[in-house]
Design a protein around this motif. Structure first.
Motif, short mmCIF file in Angstrom:
data_model
loop_
_atom_site.label_atom_id
_atom_site.label_comp_id
_atom_site.label_asym_id
_atom_site.label_seq_id
_atom_site.Cartn_x
_atom_site.Cartn_y
_atom_site.Cartn_z
N GLU A 191 10.42 6.67 -2.84
CA GLU A 191 9.34 5.83 -3.37
C GLU A 191 9.60 5.41 -4.80
O GLU A 191 10.09 6.20 -5.61
CB GLU A 191 8.00 6.58 -3.28
CG GLU A 191 7.53 6.79 -1.85
CD GLU A 191 6.28 7.64 -1.76
OE1 GLU A 191 5.55 7.49 -0.75
OE2 GLU A 191 6.02 8.43 -2.68
N ASN B 240 0.78 6.51 -8.43
CA ASN B 240 0.92 6.03 -7.05
C ASN B 240 2.23 5.25 -6.91
O ASN B 240 2.66 4.56 -7.84
CB ASN B 240 -0.25 5.13 -6.67
CG ASN B 240 -1.50 5.93 -6.31
OD1 ASN B 240 -1.41 6.90 -5.56
ND2 ASN B 240 -2.64 5.53 -6.85
N ASP C 66 5.97 -0.99 -4.91
CA ASP C 66 6.90 -1.66 -3.99
C ASP C 66 8.18 -2.13 -4.66
O ASP C 66 9.04 -2.73 -4.04
CB ASP C 66 6.20 -2.85 -3.31
CG ASP C 66 5.72 -3.90 -4.31
OD1 ASP C 66 6.04 -3.79 -5.51
OD2 ASP C 66 5.00 -4.83 -3.88
N GLU D 162 -1.77 -4.80 -6.19
CA GLU D 162 -1.16 -5.26 -4.94
C GLU D 162 0.25 -4.72 -4.75
O GLU D 162 0.81 -4.81 -3.64
CB GLU D 162 -1.15 -6.79 -4.87
CG GLU D 162 -0.47 -7.47 -6.04
CD GLU D 162 -1.47 -7.93 -7.09
OE1 GLU D 162 -1.21 -8.98 -7.72
OE2 GLU D 162 -2.50 -7.25 -7.27
N ASN D 163 0.84 -4.15 -5.81
CA ASN D 163 2.18 -3.57 -5.69
C ASN D 163 2.15 -2.10 -5.29
O ASN D 163 3.20 -1.49 -5.05
CB ASN D 163 2.93 -3.70 -7.02
CG ASN D 163 3.12 -5.15 -7.45
OD1 ASN D 163 2.62 -5.58 -8.48
ND2 ASN D 163 3.85 -5.91 -6.64
N THR E 67 1.93 0.89 -2.89
CA THR E 67 2.25 1.02 -1.46
C THR E 67 1.46 2.14 -0.77
O THR E 67 1.27 2.11 0.44
CB THR E 67 3.75 1.29 -1.26
OG1 THR E 67 4.11 2.48 -1.97
CG2 THR E 67 4.57 0.12 -1.77
N GLU E 68 1.03 3.13 -1.52
CA GLU E 68 0.24 4.23 -0.97
C GLU E 68 -0.90 4.55 -1.94
O GLU E 68 -0.66 4.80 -3.11
CB GLU E 68 1.10 5.49 -0.77
CG GLU E 68 2.19 5.35 0.27
CD GLU E 68 1.64 5.34 1.69
OE1 GLU E 68 0.50 5.83 1.89
OE2 GLU E 68 2.33 4.85 2.59
N ASN F 163 -6.33 2.45 2.63
CA ASN F 163 -6.18 1.10 2.09
C ASN F 163 -6.97 1.00 0.79
O ASN F 163 -7.64 1.95 0.36
CB ASN F 163 -6.65 0.04 3.09
CG ASN F 163 -8.04 0.36 3.64
OD1 ASN F 163 -8.98 0.58 2.87
ND2 ASN F 163 -8.14 0.40 4.97
N SER G 261 -3.12 1.44 -9.75
CA SER G 261 -1.86 1.23 -10.47
C SER G 261 -1.94 1.72 -11.91
O SER G 261 -1.05 1.46 -12.72
CB SER G 261 -1.51 -0.27 -10.48
OG SER G 261 -2.53 -1.01 -11.12
#
Length: 757
Positions: A146, A205, A208, A215-216, A218-219, A267, A297
């Motif tokens: 990741e 977190n 990507d 929005e970047n 991933t989890e 989500n 983020s």
């Protein structure tokens, strides 16, 4: 002043040392708005010895001039709740603080009382190993594949504060760990050099690899809990006491701890909901989380670096519950005030005492009752009558009431009209006002608020008054939501539960019928709106109007006239009444009038006739009603018939209304079927009669036919018709056989079209 003790008591739960400057000011504005003094604010503020300045409260007090949206006592109530205070009913019975101004009675997720919790110290690692610090952090939060976001470069704003840049985001945790283990302790060679005055940051977190925005991400695995409004030791202790599912806790090198908490959301939407829940729990327990940290983020302080001479280090890993689900269930369980299941065996021989009856055979104290009826039923008068019956300990309609204090919440009438109405009802009932001190009236016309706001205000005012009943009239004034919506009405009626539970008093209210005739409906189905109205209360009392006939009104007029004359006889000539008036005469208006001519003087006769005019107007002006009920605690009662003669209801004790049907009463199914069969038979009969009449007119070329002519006419269709059948039709359909004219059939003069079957 009534509320002063309340707010001062609540401020015992609020430590000014833990409030921001604006929160401290808000407390002052709330105290002034609610009528307290600057001295009250000053005395409380002294508890914050580090920030207290003599005279400051008094100086600022004069600047609070009020506004269109004032800070009220609700602010202090909320601060107290955030710091461990719970409303009455949610704490031990020995705690007697009253409710605050606008309290909602609900679970607050309070686990700890920060006033009593002892701080837990943190300690720098005995051996400082920056590489170990950072690799431990990366291993705890990330999979090796990741991407990790971090920042070592900073910039300074106009105030000289160091702020992070976007940093890097395209390297994996596995790559970073590998290079860190090969860097010989030089973090700068792996991450880039950082400014020791500013420290460094890292995101918790995974990303990507294309940016550092939400929005970047991933989890949505972790959230940041951080607050700099409390000393470090207390932060550490409360976070542990709350069993927060913390993956890693980092000391920021400043005034706070950074707890990386497992939220494990599927989500972004779920992440937001869970973070809101997490922050709410933290706030309720004294940790005012910096809400800017909500974003998935978000940057957190990187362990293994220094900041202004202080180390940013890992305090602990894997603290509290192992997962979000486990923690959430634990929090809900701690704050679940629902009782545990009980074994019937434990109570079989020692049953708990039932609540005493308020209205015998109808309603128990602490339960709820709804009175439903159309607008002209006198529901408000019935509720006033009930208030008086409870205050005096007498019968209401057909039921005996317990005696005690009652609160009548008047939402519709102006104050003077309401007070006059109570007096009028007392007088019409013929009841001496011996216990009027048992009736309190809360006049709220023009001041009513939705029921969910009214309930806590009502509870606060009524908490120590000892009411055994609270009567709310009418509820449409405080109705919230769509009355046809089951879930919205369930929320609305839940407010009555809160009042009943908090006060231990019965809650009684009225509601109107739906439009249209109600006679054919069950009592439970007559109230307007959702069925929740009828099914929620413990007792439903329903009023439906009876269709009074002219004959019954004449009987009632006769009774009224007889009653007037009898009273005059008793007053002016009792001897004549005893010796000359029979029992039958007492029931005849005509005979009583004749007796009056002999028994009393003309002046008394004139007075009696004048009174008779008035009582006849009253008879014509009254309406008849049937009271039906649906009860949860008691057996169903027989319907009670009564007259509404303004301003009171009087039970029909003689049975005059027993056989009267309600207005719009529909026939029972068996009667409907019988009626349909009769109508169908009549239609068929008319059809056959018309057919027979046509045959008489046409079978003999327009001349009167004989029985033989008709027999041949009907037999021509292929089915042989016997002579005796034709002869029966002749009689049945209104014809006759003229034997003087050769068996000729003619119309009978006596026939009127009635059924001859």
């Amino acid at each position: 002043m009534e509320h002063k003790i309340d707010l001062i008591a609540l401020l015992e739960y609020v430590d000014p040392a833990y409030l921001s400057y604006q929160e401290w000011v808000n407390v002052g504005m709330a105290l002034k708005y609610e009528g307290y003094t600057a001295s009250d604010w000053d005395a409380w503020s002294r508890r914050d010895a580090g920030r207290y300045h003599p005279g400051e409260c008094f100086k600022k007090w004069t600047s609070f001039e009020g506004s269109a949206a004032p800070v009220t006592g609700a602010t202090i109530t909320q601060l107290a709740k955030d710091n461990g205070w719970t409303p009455r009913g949610g704490r031990d019975d020995r705690d007697h603080h009253e409710l605050g101004w606008d309290d909602e009675i609900a679970g607050d997720y309070v686990v700890v009382d920060k006033r009593w919790i002892e701080g837990k110290e943190i300690h720098e690692p005995a051996v400082w190993n920056p590489v170990q610090q950072l690799t431990t952090y990366l291993s705890a939060l990330f999979e090796s594949t990741e991407n990790v976001g971090y920042v070592t470069e900073t910039w300074q704003n106009e105030e000289g504060k160091y702020l992070p840049t976007k940093g890097a985001w395209d390297r994996t945790a596995g790559e970073l760990i590998q290079r860190l283990n090969q860097c010989d302790g030089d973090l700068g060679s792996v991450l880039g050099d950082y400014n020791p005055e500013a420290g460094a940051w890292i995101r918790f977190n995974p990303l990507d690899g294309h940016g550092v925005k939400n929005e970047n991400v991933t989890e949505f695995r972790y959230a940041l809990v951080e607050s700099d409004e409390m000393d470090i030791e207390k932060q550490n202790a409360i976070m542990r006491e709350l069993e927060l599912p913390i993956a890693v806790m980092v000391y920021s090198g400043g005034k706070s701890l950074h707890a990386i908490v497992r939220v494990e959301a599927a989500n972004y939407d779920e992440y937001r909901k869970r973070v809101d829940y997490l922050y709410n729990v933290c706030k309720k327990n004294g940790i005012n989380v910096d809400t800017q940290n909500r974003n998935p983020s978000r940057l957190s302080r990187m362990p293994g670096v220094e900041r202004k001479g202080k180390k940013q280090f890992i305090v602990d890993t894997n603290i509290g519950k192992a997962s979000w689900a486990e923690w959430h269930e634990w929090i809900e369980g701690v704050n679940d005030d629902l009782p545990d299941p009980e074994s019937l065996k434990d109570y079989w021989d020692n049953m708990p005492t039932l609540a005493p009856p308020l209205i015998h055979g109808v309603l128990r104290q602490g339960h709820k009752m709804l009175i439903a009826g159309p607008s002209k039923a006198g529901k408000s008068f019935a509720l006033i009558e009930l208030s008086i019956a409870i205050a005096e300990g007498i019968k209401w309609l057909s039921w005996v009431c317990a005696q005690g204090k009652v609160l009548y919440v008047n939402l519709e009438l102006d104050r003077a009209s309401c007070l006059h109405r109570f007096k009028e009802v007392y007088q019409a009932l013929g009841m001496p006002p011996r216990n009027i001190a048992n009736v309190d009236i809360w006049n709220l016309r023009g001041k009513s608020v939705p029921m969910d706001k009214l309930a806590p205000k009502l509870i606060r005012r009524a908490a120590k008054k000892g009411y055994i009943a609270v009567i709310i009239d009418p509820i449409y004034k405080v109705l919230t939501g769509d009355e046809n919506s089951a879930d919205q009405m369930a929320h609305f009626t839940n407010q009555f539960d809160k009042i009943a539970t908090e006060l231990g008093a019965s809650v009684i209210y009225c509601h109107h019928h739906s439009k249209g005739a109600q006679g054919g409906k069950k009592s439970m189905d007559r109230a307007s709106g959702s069925g929740v109205f009828a099914r929620d209360p413990d007792a439903l009392i329903d009023l439906v109007e009876l269709d009074v006939t002219e004959a019954l009104l004449k009987q009632e007029e006769n009774k009224a006239i007889c009653a007037v004359y009898e009273r005059f006889f008793r007053q002016y000539n009792p001897k004549y009444l005893e010796e000359s008036v029979s029992q039958d005469d007492l029931l005849s208006a005509h005979q009583m009038e004749e007796h009056a001519k002999r028994a009393i003087y003309n002046t008394e006769q004139t007075a009696a006739k004048e009174e008779i005019k008035q009582v006849l107007e009253a008879v014509r002006g009254r309406s008849a009603w049937r009271v039906e009920g649906t009860l949860r605690e008691y057996a169903k009662f027989e319907p009670v018939n009564m007259w509404f003669a303004y301003p009171v209801h009087k039970v029909d004790t003689v049975g005059s209304l027993k056989d009267i049907d309600p207005e719009g009463e529909a026939a029972p199914p068996w009667k409907k079927a019988t009626g349909k069969r009769k109508e169908k038979a009549k239609e068929e009969r008319r059809s056959k009669e018309d057919e027979f009449t046509d045959a008489v007119a046409n079978c003999n070329m327009g001349e009167p036919p004989t029985v033989k002519d008709l027999q041949e006419w009907f037999s021509s269709t292929g089915k042989e018709i016997p002579e005796r059948t034709v002869r029966s039709w002749v009689t049945k359909y209104g014809f006759k056989i003229d034997r003087n004219n050769g068996n000729v059939i003619v119309k009978s003069d006596e026939y009127n079209g009635n059924d001859h079957d």
